[in-house]
Design an enzyme around this catalytic site. Structure first.
Site, mmCIF file in Angstrom:
data_model
loop_
_atom_site.group_PDB
_atom_site.id
_atom_site.type_symbol
_atom_site.label_atom_id
_atom_site.label_comp_id
_atom_site.label_asym_id
_atom_site.label_seq_id
_atom_site.Cartn_x
_atom_site.Cartn_y
_atom_site.Cartn_z
ATOM 1 C CD GLN A 20 5.651 -4.140 4.286
ATOM 2 O OE1 GLN A 20 6.203 -3.397 3.479
ATOM 3 N NE2 GLN A 20 4.931 -5.173 3.911
ATOM 4 C CG HIS A 24 5.095 -9.434 -5.000
ATOM 5 N ND1 HIS A 24 6.216 -8.646 -4.943
ATOM 6 C CD2 HIS A 24 4.351 -9.093 -3.904
ATOM 7 C CE1 HIS A 24 6.164 -7.857 -3.886
ATOM 8 N NE2 HIS A 24 5.044 -8.118 -3.232
ATOM 9 C CD GLU A 61 8.837 -9.230 -6.602
ATOM 10 O OE1 GLU A 61 8.790 -10.295 -7.245
ATOM 11 O OE2 GLU A 61 8.006 -8.316 -6.719
ATOM 12 C CG ASP A 118 -2.576 -3.358 -1.848
ATOM 13 O OD1 ASP A 118 -2.980 -3.575 -2.996
ATOM 14 O OD2 ASP A 118 -1.374 -3.169 -1.580
ATOM 15 C CE LYS A 129 2.782 -2.701 1.732
ATOM 16 N NZ LYS A 129 3.112 -2.826 0.296
ATOM 17 C CD GLU A 150 3.798 -3.459 -2.548
ATOM 18 O OE1 GLU A 150 4.456 -4.204 -1.797
ATOM 19 O OE2 GLU A 150 2.554 -3.368 -2.504
ATOM 20 C CB THR A 184 -2.162 4.340 -1.951
ATOM 21 O OG1 THR A 184 -1.749 3.543 -0.837
ATOM 22 C CG2 THR A 184 -2.443 3.441 -3.141
ATOM 23 N NE ARG A 236 8.760 -3.047 -0.080
ATOM 24 C CZ ARG A 236 7.612 -3.602 -0.447
ATOM 25 N NH1 ARG A 236 6.788 -4.105 0.451
ATOM 26 N NH2 ARG A 236 7.285 -3.648 -1.723
ATOM 27 C CG ASP A 283 0.316 0.074 -1.459
ATOM 28 O OD1 ASP A 283 -0.147 1.085 -0.918
ATOM 29 O OD2 ASP A 283 0.488 -1.000 -0.862
ATOM 30 C CD GLU A 331 -0.482 -2.747 -5.276
ATOM 31 O OE1 GLU A 331 -1.728 -2.797 -5.127
ATOM 32 O OE2 GLU A 331 0.312 -2.746 -4.320
#
Length: 391
Positions: A220, A113, A338, A106, A233, A179, A237, A217, A213, A181
């Site tokens: 992480q 971002h 975000e 990834d 992570k 996420e 996915t 948080r 993904d 993607e």
């Protein structure tokens, strides 16, 4: 023989013809192509046993010329008549993971971002790390936890430590995120010690899929220094069930944003592979974001070149994803960390103020791209519902 009706404006018209793996009731998984609201069983339609398998890998390994030959044959066939026993309604079949994932990487290719997260986590420093505009930053994920759209996502558990906590605690993730993607599927690999140049991208990459993904948080944030993402992570996915052939995206090609400083020679493209793909992120049925892939700083050709420049081999079935897709506006941010600015600025979802995902929430990511003569190329969608943590 039968003809396949393709509704006017269908994102799955002749300009697209994405590949997937499906099964009909009582049947084994096999390779099909989507045309309109139908799926064509390629093993029956073309009489080729390479398609009577539960993944695209054997076909992808046959190489670029073979991909072009089959695409031409399928286009001609779908334009005319198809054996009746090879056609199934898409709503009557089960869709499976379309390829065996050999490896998963990834990237972190959106300047918007990366800058937003830099401002969130390092408010008194430069948003981007010094290396960011010199190379596509990435990390290795876990191929075994890549799942097809519709698979439930069990809330992960692990260590987490808030800044005010004296010590870490163990438990379920409290800041579960997504996420949005775009992922790229390697069709033919490379030998160990032999890099793939930017201009060889289209001969190695078979097609593209949508990727979510999923990200824990809080897990992480505690684990990622100094080596980067791991358990936050690696739990899941999700990918879309349809692989859009790279050949279907020629009309979506656009320049990448200006790259300054100029990349090193191995990252320079003679014809850039930026892509004009529009995504939409739905949270419990409500669109909360529309990320634009054309804003991505690094192209997929540059990502593949960087992935292999040290001599690492690529293999049929390798998946590499772009990282979160975000634009300059708030409503274009492709991750909830975000979109809600770390949870400080909630968004309204069906009238409720929300920050991170709760059990039972469903996220659906969809996308389209321009095709020839005003057509739109559809990726379908990638969806997942959050399930309670396992105990």
């Amino acid at each position: 023989m039968t003809t396949i009706p393709i509704p006017e404006g269908s994102p799955f018209g002749l300009a697209n013809l994405p590949y997937g793996v499906f099964s009909s009731p009582g049947g084994a998984p096999r390779v099909g192509v989507r045309a309109g609201d139908s799926v064509v069983d390629l093993a029956r339609a073309l009489g080729d046993e390479v398609f009577a398998r539960p993944s695209l890998n054997a076909f992808m390994a046959q190489g670029h010329e073979r991909w072009a030959e089959v695409r031409s044959r399928v286009t001609e066939m779908v334009s005319g008549e198809v054996p009746g026993d090879a056609v199934f309604a898409v709503d009557a079949v089960t869709l499976h993971l379309p390829f065996e994932v050999a490896d998963y990487v990834d990237f972190y290719a959106s300047e918007h971002h990366a800058s937003n997260l830099g401002r969130l986590f390092r408010p008194d420093a430069e948003p981007l790390m010094p290396n960011w505009k010199h190379l596509p930053v990435g990390y290795h994920g876990r191929a075994g936890t890549v799942v097809v759209s519709g698979t439930g996502i069990v809330r992960p558990r692990g260590q987490r430590k808030a800044p005010a906590d004296a010590a870490p605690t163990f438990g379920e993730c409290r800041r579960l995120d997504i996420e949005a993607e775009l992922g790229f599927v390697v069709g033919t690999g490379s030998l160990l010690g032999t890099p793939i140049g930017c201009d060889d991208f289209a001969r190695h990459v078979f097609g593209a899929v949508l990727v979510n993904d999923w990200s824990a948080r809080d897990i992480q944030a505690w684990e990622y220094v100094p080596l980067g993402p791991f358990l936050g992570k690696s739990f899941a996915t999700s990918v879309s069930p349809w692989v859009v052939p790279l050949a279907a995206l020629e009309h979506a090609r656009v320049p990448t944003p200006p790259q300054d400083p100029e990349p090193l020679p191995y990252l320079r493209e003679s014809a850039p592979w930026g892509l004009d793909v529009d995504l939409a992120v739905e949270w419990n049925g409500e669109v909360v974001s529309r990320p634009p892939y054309r804003e991505m700083y690094w192209s997929p050709a540059q990502m593949l070149a960087h992935l292999t420049v040290n001599g690492a081999s690529a293999r049929t079935g390798d998946l590499y994803a772009s990282g979160t897709i975000s634009g300059p506006a708030r409503e274009q941010r492709g991750a909830f960390i975000e979109l809600t600015w770390g949870g400080k600025e909630p968004v309204k979802v069906n009238g409720e103020e929300r920050t991170f995902l709760e059990d039972g929430d469903e996220v659906v990511i969809s996308a389209t791209a321009p095709g020839p003569d005003g057509a739109r190329i559809g990726f379908g969608d990638v969806r997942g519902r959050v399930l309670p943590a396992a105990h």
